[in-house]
Design a protein around this motif. Structure first.
Motif, PDB file in Angstrom:
ATOM      1  N   ARG A 116      80.685  70.271  69.870  1.00  0.00           N
ATOM      2  CA  ARG A 116      79.712  71.240  70.363  1.00  0.00           C
ATOM      3  C   ARG A 116      78.359  71.031  69.695  1.00  0.00           C
ATOM      4  O   ARG A 116      77.311  71.062  70.348  1.00  0.00           O
ATOM      5  N   ARG A 159      76.780  67.860  71.201  1.00  0.00           N
ATOM      6  CA  ARG A 159      76.308  68.069  72.571  1.00  0.00           C
ATOM      7  C   ARG A 159      75.020  68.903  72.583  1.00  0.00           C
ATOM      8  O   ARG A 159      74.083  68.624  73.330  1.00  0.00           O
ATOM      9  N   GLU A 160      74.975  69.940  71.770  1.00  0.00           N
ATOM     10  CA  GLU A 160      73.788  70.780  71.718  1.00  0.00           C
ATOM     11  C   GLU A 160      72.595  70.000  71.185  1.00  0.00           C
ATOM     12  O   GLU A 160      71.463  70.165  71.666  1.00  0.00           O
ATOM     13  N   ALA A 177      71.328  67.763  73.913  1.00  0.00           N
ATOM     14  CA  ALA A 177      70.661  68.573  74.941  1.00  0.00           C
ATOM     15  C   ALA A 177      69.254  68.963  74.501  1.00  0.00           C
ATOM     16  O   ALA A 177      68.308  68.923  75.299  1.00  0.00           O
ATOM     17  N   ARG A 182      66.855  65.995  74.693  1.00  0.00           N
ATOM     18  CA  ARG A 182      66.442  65.663  76.057  1.00  0.00           C
ATOM     19  C   ARG A 182      65.738  66.818  76.763  1.00  0.00           C
ATOM     20  O   ARG A 182      65.395  66.703  77.933  1.00  0.00           O
ATOM     21  N   ALA A 183      65.519  67.901  76.052  1.00  0.00           N
ATOM     22  CA  ALA A 183      65.005  69.113  76.700  1.00  0.00           C
ATOM     23  C   ALA A 183      63.640  68.927  77.325  1.00  0.00           C
ATOM     24  O   ALA A 183      63.312  69.578  78.309  1.00  0.00           O
TER      25      ALA A 183
END
Length: 407
Positions: free
Chosen positions: A44, A47-48, A51, A54-55
């Motif tokens: 988790r 993955r965060e 993310a 790539r935000a």
């Protein structure tokens, strides 16, 4: 090898030559696995982290504007794209040799960033990745991620022109700082619903008392060169689309060509001294990005080896002119860069870059109407500038303002 066409907008065409290199698409890259399976908390966290990294895809300009608003307007240079310290950016460019460089081998401790736990993902249940280069290498996996020595800016003077003093650092040291600053900003921006964060959300950034002081912020200003080709039917400038699968940062954006870190070819003292030259660094980038040559690893003889000998001769003859605008600071990463402009006639360009490649290890060259480059006109600049990095956009606009100087 196949030639694929793509569009930047309704009128600008990308001519792209790509070979099957077994590339890993970072969009498919997931967290690394250690042993049979990672704990859910580790997965988790990773993955965060990916993310958040790539935000900004699709929101790059918006995030840049958010970062700019954190700093006073008197530090904004030529619009609202990049920042500049006092005397960093010259009102008009000077010939490249008028930018005076000094090197010192004396060691200077790099300013400490402070705790990075809030911007690094878990590597195991019990510890986080040691730094950004380790996390990027494991979770994003660009093709090009290598630690090398880099020249570190130690002092800048503008009292009698532009004078820059450098020492040494490493690429990973600078990469960690830039990426940590950007990641912290992106995470805070997302938490605030894509609005401007408060300084309390940005402890790493807030700890930098003066982002324009090399003593308080580690800086290794790379060199971005706007190349303008002059022909009877109009001038053109070169634009490079960076491949997000290949590079560690700035993927899918466009930059001026060539652009790269200010680095020696090896840590050997002889190379550190021989390569400490803006023009030699620019020539190596031309060799790599326009001719497809591999990155050199020491022992370059710039006087006898091609293409350096031919480029150097053209510059001495006045057929390949280069100007320096000074330095700018990216507001998202707090990364400094040098801005330069090179101008040469079409026949000289064809002579020096007869083996021109439209793709290289970091991306591909943008073209229009079957020709390499984009028309150097206000209208064409307006079409492509939304895809340019902030520093490249600023340089192109400054060069357009000063176009009469380059005649």
């Amino acid at each position: 090898m196949s030639i694929l066409g793509g569009k930047l907008d309704g009128q600008v065409r990308v001519d792209r030559v790509r070979a099957d290199r077994g590339q890993v698409d970072p969009g498919q890259a997931g967290p690394v696995q250690e042993g049979p399976a990672q704990a859910e908390s580790v997965l988790r966290s990773q993955r965060e982290w990916v993310a958040v990294r790539r935000a900004a895809e699709g929101y790059g300009r918006e995030l840049n504007e958010v970062a700019m608003r954190l700093y006073p307007r008197d530090r904004w240079v030529f619009g609202d794209c990049v920042l500049s310290g006092e005397g960093w950016t010259l009102p008009r460019p000077v010939e490249l040799d008028h930018a005076r460089l000094a090197f010192t081998a004396a060691h200077a401790a790099a300013p400490r960033l402070g705790p990075l736990d809030h911007v690094l993902p878990l590597a195991t249940e019990h510890e986080r990745f040691s730094d950004f280069s380790a996390a990027v290498g494991a979770l994003v996996r660009p093709r090009l991620l290598e630690d090398r020595p880099s020249y570190r800016l130690l002092d800048l003077s503008h009292e009698d022109g532009l004078a820059l003093t450098f020492g040494l650092t490493t690429y990973f040291e600078v990469f960690t700082l830039r990426e940590a600053m950007a990641h912290e900003l992106k995470a805070a921006w997302l938490r605030r619903g894509r609005s401007t964060p408060d300084w309390s959300d940005l402890p790493l950034r807030a700890a930098v008392a003066d982002p324009f002081d090399p003593a308080g912020l580690l800086m290794s200003p790379g060199i971005g060169t706007l190349t303008i080709r002059r022909d009877a039917d109009g001038d053109r400038f070169l634009v490079h689309r960076r491949d997000g699968r290949a590079v560690a940062d700035g993927g899918s954006l466009c930059t001026v060509v060539p652009a790269g870190e200010f680095q020696p070819t090896s840590p050997a003292p002889a190379d550190v001294r021989a390569d400490f030259d803006l023009w030699r660094n620019i020539m190596r980038e031309y060799s790599e990005e326009l001719l497809g040559h591999p990155e050199r690893a020491g022992g370059v003889d710039y006087h006898t080896e091609e293409p350096f000998r031919a480029m150097d001769r053209a510059r001495r003859d006045g057929r390949f002119r280069v100007w320096h605008y000074g330095l700018v600071l990216d507001p998202v990463t707090l990364g400094a860069s040098q801005r330069t402009v090179a101008v040469l006639d079409g026949e000289v360009f064809d002579e020096l870059f007869a083996g021109l490649v439209t793709t290289n290890a970091e991306g591909w060259i943008v073209g229009e109407r079957g020709r390499v480059g984009v028309p150097f006109t206000d209208e064409a600049i307006g079409r492509v500038e939304r895809l340019l990095t902030p520093a490249s956009r600023t340089l192109v606009r400054m060069a357009w303002r000063d176009r009469e100087l380059f005649g």
